[in-house]
Design an enzyme around this catalytic site. Sequence first.
Site, short mmCIF file in Angstrom:
data_model
loop_
_atom_site.label_atom_id
_atom_site.label_comp_id
_atom_site.label_asym_id
_atom_site.label_seq_id
_atom_site.Cartn_x
_atom_site.Cartn_y
_atom_site.Cartn_z
N VAL A 58 25.39 27.66 20.51
CA VAL A 58 25.57 26.28 20.07
C VAL A 58 26.74 26.10 19.09
O VAL A 58 27.22 24.99 18.89
CB VAL A 58 24.25 25.74 19.46
CG1 VAL A 58 24.03 26.29 18.05
CG2 VAL A 58 24.21 24.22 19.48
N TYR A 59 27.22 27.18 18.47
CA TYR A 59 28.34 27.05 17.54
C TYR A 59 29.60 26.63 18.31
O TYR A 59 30.08 27.36 19.17
CB TYR A 59 28.63 28.37 16.81
CG TYR A 59 27.51 28.88 15.92
CD1 TYR A 59 26.49 28.04 15.47
CD2 TYR A 59 27.48 30.20 15.52
CE1 TYR A 59 25.49 28.51 14.66
CE2 TYR A 59 26.47 30.68 14.69
CZ TYR A 59 25.47 29.84 14.27
OH TYR A 59 24.46 30.32 13.46
N SER A 60 30.10 25.46 17.98
CA SER A 60 31.25 24.88 18.69
C SER A 60 31.01 24.84 20.20
O SER A 60 31.94 24.91 21.01
CB SER A 60 32.54 25.65 18.38
OG SER A 60 32.91 25.47 17.03
N LEU A 61 29.71 24.73 20.57
CA LEU A 61 29.31 24.63 21.99
C LEU A 61 29.95 25.71 22.85
O LEU A 61 30.54 25.44 23.90
CB LEU A 61 29.63 23.23 22.53
CG LEU A 61 28.86 22.08 21.84
CD1 LEU A 61 29.25 20.75 22.42
CD2 LEU A 61 27.35 22.30 21.94
#
Length: 327
Positions: A58-61
């Site tokens: 989910v970090y920066s998708l």
Amino acid sequence: MQYVNLGKTGLKVSRLCLGMMTYGSKTWRQWILEEEEAKPFVGRALEAGINFFDTADVYSLGESERITGNLLRQFGVKRENVVVATKVNGQMSDDINDKGLSRKHILDSIDKSLKRLQMDYVDLYQIHRWDYNVPIEETMEALNDVVRAGKARYIGASSMFAWQFAKALHVSEKHGWTRFVSMQNHYNLVYREEEREMIPLCKDEGIGLIPWSPMARGFFAGDRQRAGGGTTTRSKSDPFASELYFREEDFIVAERVQEIATARGVTGSQIALAWILNKPHISAPIIGASKLDHLDQAIAALEIQLTDEEVKRLEEAYQPHPIRGHT
């Protein structure tokens, strides 16, 4: 660099883990560093002997995972010489099934994460919080299958209630499935609620503790204001930090951190990190760095040994907090 076993496994990790959430895309968060800006940080971490890198889908998708894999390859790191961790749970798109801890999402997500990381496996695959909409049996069986397929070497969990973690451990033992070996929990000098139940549980079960936000998202940098925010780009655009900290008693603790830091000629963030590193039950705090001198300071904090008197002064002003960080 110092190295320890992750919990009661045989896996050796550096005492510091570089959190890769800071590196990704500015379209996700204003304070994020993009790939070329991130490169010196990974290089410095490797140079210092850090072998443990933590990211999440989910970090920066997904961009953080892509950068993590790219940079490790650019530095010519042998895959077996680093410990790479990622996570699953967060919503990755508008699709109804592209989130959570269902069997479908876990099995889809590990393949997507490995593709972005350009790796055949991750060392540690973690559930990114508890999913109240999925039976834990479904989640644990899927994670077991990920390990059996050779796509992850170990599995871990992140912030939740101790009863939930105990239930997950029980379910895996009952069925003979792969067991969680680590807990990535929210723990620092101004948020110590984990000392009540989660940390004692992990100590008893031999679970490695790799806390996130050990320096409270920059709260000990000395620039945070009681009205909210601070002077950096992140402090001005990080509403989550205001939800977690900024209580009056938090500032009292921060002031004591600064007193000890000034007396020792180091930074407040180094004292806060030294405090958590001095806890024998902590395997490797996950540090974030958006400036190279912050990374250097974190590495130097490994050498700071606090006295019993200093620890008492740092801890005695703490007041109970509402539970934060589980969602």
